[in-house]
Design a protein around this motif. Structure first.
Motif, PDB file in Angstrom:
ATOM      1  N   GLY A  37      44.723  43.598  31.256  1.00  0.00           N
ATOM      2  CA  GLY A  37      45.691  44.486  31.873  1.00  0.00           C
ATOM      3  C   GLY A  37      45.056  45.643  32.610  1.00  0.00           C
ATOM      4  N   GLY A  38      44.109  45.390  33.488  1.00  0.00           N
ATOM      5  CA  GLY A  38      43.404  46.464  34.170  1.00  0.00           C
ATOM      6  C   GLY A  38      43.665  46.553  35.653  1.00  0.00           C
ATOM      7  N   VAL A  98      32.647  43.023  35.971  1.00  0.00           N
ATOM      8  CA  VAL A  98      33.940  43.367  35.385  1.00  0.00           C
ATOM      9  C   VAL A  98      34.936  42.236  35.613  1.00  0.00           C
ATOM     10  CG1 VAL A  98      35.878  44.979  35.430  1.00  0.00           C
ATOM     11  CG2 VAL A  98      33.535  45.833  35.669  1.00  0.00           C
ATOM     12  N   TYR A  99      35.572  41.814  34.533  1.00  0.00           N
ATOM     13  CA  TYR A  99      36.605  40.784  34.574  1.00  0.00           C
ATOM     14  C   TYR A  99      37.930  41.444  34.182  1.00  0.00           C
ATOM     15  CZ  TYR A  99      32.697  37.502  34.562  1.00  0.00           C
ATOM     16  OH  TYR A  99      31.536  36.819  34.878  1.00  0.00           O
ATOM     17  N   VAL A 100      38.905  41.354  35.065  1.00  0.00           N
ATOM     18  CA  VAL A 100      40.218  41.938  34.803  1.00  0.00           C
ATOM     19  C   VAL A 100      41.228  40.807  34.631  1.00  0.00           C
ATOM     20  CG1 VAL A 100      42.076  43.391  35.671  1.00  0.00           C
ATOM     21  CG2 VAL A 100      39.689  44.032  36.104  1.00  0.00           C
ATOM     22  N   ALA A 101      41.770  40.674  33.443  1.00  0.00           N
ATOM     23  CA  ALA A 101      42.778  39.659  33.152  1.00  0.00           C
ATOM     24  C   ALA A 101      44.146  40.332  33.177  1.00  0.00           C
ATOM     25  CB  ALA A 101      42.516  39.015  31.798  1.00  0.00           C
ATOM     26  N   SER A 102      44.915  40.070  34.233  1.00  0.00           N
ATOM     27  CA  SER A 102      46.196  40.752  34.403  1.00  0.00           C
ATOM     28  C   SER A 102      47.138  39.900  35.245  1.00  0.00           C
ATOM     29  CB  SER A 102      45.984  42.111  35.089  1.00  0.00           C
ATOM     30  OG  SER A 102      45.494  41.939  36.402  1.00  0.00           O
ATOM     31  N   HIS A 155      39.043  38.736  39.089  1.00  0.00           N
ATOM     32  CA  HIS A 155      40.404  38.755  38.558  1.00  0.00           C
ATOM     33  C   HIS A 155      40.738  37.420  37.910  1.00  0.00           C
ATOM     34  CE1 HIS A 155      44.891  38.475  38.715  1.00  0.00           C
ATOM     35  NE2 HIS A 155      44.713  39.611  38.083  1.00  0.00           N
ATOM     36  N   ILE A 156      41.350  37.512  36.708  1.00  0.00           N
ATOM     37  CA  ILE A 156      41.809  36.346  35.970  1.00  0.00           C
ATOM     38  C   ILE A 156      43.329  36.448  35.839  1.00  0.00           C
ATOM     39  CG2 ILE A 156      41.700  35.098  33.776  1.00  0.00           C
ATOM     40  CD1 ILE A 156      38.949  36.444  33.318  1.00  0.00           C
ATOM     41  N   PRO A 157      44.089  35.577  36.486  1.00  0.00           N
ATOM     42  CA  PRO A 157      45.547  35.629  36.330  1.00  0.00           C
ATOM     43  C   PRO A 157      45.933  35.435  34.864  1.00  0.00           C
ATOM     44  CG  PRO A 157      44.920  34.209  38.160  1.00  0.00           C
ATOM     45  CD  PRO A 157      43.659  34.519  37.413  1.00  0.00           C
ATOM     46  N   PHE A 158      46.642  36.415  34.309  1.00  0.00           N
ATOM     47  CA  PHE A 158      46.893  36.386  32.866  1.00  0.00           C
ATOM     48  C   PHE A 158      48.080  37.278  32.525  1.00  0.00           C
ATOM     49  CE2 PHE A 158      45.922  38.141  28.554  1.00  0.00           C
ATOM     50  CZ  PHE A 158      45.975  36.959  27.833  1.00  0.00           C
ATOM     51  N   LYS A 168      41.550  30.601  29.739  1.00  0.00           N
ATOM     52  CA  LYS A 168      41.059  31.238  30.953  1.00  0.00           C
ATOM     53  C   LYS A 168      39.534  31.218  30.999  1.00  0.00           C
ATOM     54  CE  LYS A 168      45.273  32.242  32.075  1.00  0.00           C
ATOM     55  NZ  LYS A 168      45.948  31.628  33.241  1.00  0.00           N
ATOM     56  N   ASN A 169      39.003  31.407  32.186  1.00  0.00           N
ATOM     57  CA  ASN A 169      37.560  31.371  32.405  1.00  0.00           C
ATOM     58  C   ASN A 169      36.950  32.746  32.145  1.00  0.00           C
ATOM     59  OD1 ASN A 169      35.017  30.455  33.130  1.00  0.00           O
ATOM     60  ND2 ASN A 169      35.360  30.793  35.326  1.00  0.00           N
ATOM     61  N   ILE A 170      36.731  33.044  30.868  1.00  0.00           N
ATOM     62  CA  ILE A 170      36.134  34.325  30.497  1.00  0.00           C
ATOM     63  C   ILE A 170      34.642  34.134  30.244  1.00  0.00           C
ATOM     64  CG2 ILE A 170      38.300  35.186  29.527  1.00  0.00           C
ATOM     65  CD1 ILE A 170      37.135  34.634  26.731  1.00  0.00           C
TER      66      ILE A 170
END
Length: 230
Positions: free
Chosen positions: A8-9, A27-31, A44-47, A57-59
């Motif tokens: 959520g960033g 930096v990985y932002v899952a939001s 960005h990771i759609p989440f 997800k691809n973390i």
């Protein structure tokens, strides 16, 4: 470079954390959205924390820093709250956090850091905060126990802000009069801004500050400890 995962960033405090860290870290932002991240060098990771499983997800295989940003501000008199309000606040603030941590804990690197968010209202006791205080208090207890269990491999700390000028708090700061009233409640005579909170988060994520764990840190304009009106 270190891998930092933010849940959520994409706006507010989370976006500011991403901005501060993106030049020196992966930096990985899952939001849910990425629009406000377009000018930042982040992945960005759609989440959707309420619907998706981070396991799908691809973390990164190795995570050096983790921040959980989703939350709510549900301020009502207790008599106007129903059980569903409490359940919803607990779900987004606490259970979603636990679900993500449960999934990524094995990815956390030696010496890594986790940062969660609470509220000044947990320690101070404030009217109309029964639901959100209950959910955030669960985070504080969880964080301390987790910090004890996983020391010395990783550190876990919680930031407990007072009111911060973000979209989440827009209803409370919707005009100049409200902003002035809220500012006067704080010994430092202003509400917080995203940099105030993000600065502490990036401090706690930094491995140079590695002797801090299991702490609830107030970034609250003095609200939790000072009475400047006496």
């Amino acid at each position: 470079m270190k891998n930092i995962l933010l849940i959520g960033g994409s706006h507010g405090v989370g976006r500011e954390i991403a901005s501060q860290l993106s030049s020196t870290n992966n930096v990985y932002v899952a939001s849910r959205t990425a629009k406000e991240l377009s000018d930042l060098n982040v992945n960005h990771i759609p989440f959707d924390v309420m619907l998706d499983d981070i396991e799908d997800k691809n973390i990164p295989d190795e995570i050096h820093g983790f921040v959980f940003c989703p939350g709510s501000i549900n301020l009502k008199p207790f008599k106007m709250l129903d059980i569903q309000d409490f359940e919803e606040d607990m779900e987004i603030n606490f259970f979603c956090l636990v679900k993500v941590v449960k999934t990524i804990i094995g990815n956390m690197a030696e010496g890594s850091s986790m940062v969660f968010f609470s509220t000044v209202a947990v320690g101070s006791g404030m009217a109309y905060h029964t639901s959100i205080s209950a959910a955030k208090a669960a985070i504080e207890g969880f964080a301390k126990a987790l910090a004890a269990e996983y020391a010395p491999k990783l550190r876990v700390n919680v930031i407990a802000p007072s009111l911060v000028d973000t979209s989440l708090a827009s209803r409370l700061l919707s005009n100049d009069k409200k902003k002035e009233q809220m500012s006067e409640r704080h010994p430092l005579k202003r509400v917080g801004n995203v940099k105030d909170i993000a600065n502490m988060a990036t401090f706690l994520l930094n491995s140079e500050n590695s002797w801090i764990t299991g702490q609830i840190i107030g970034v609250d304009g003095g609200m939790s400890t000072l009475n400047s009106n006496s």
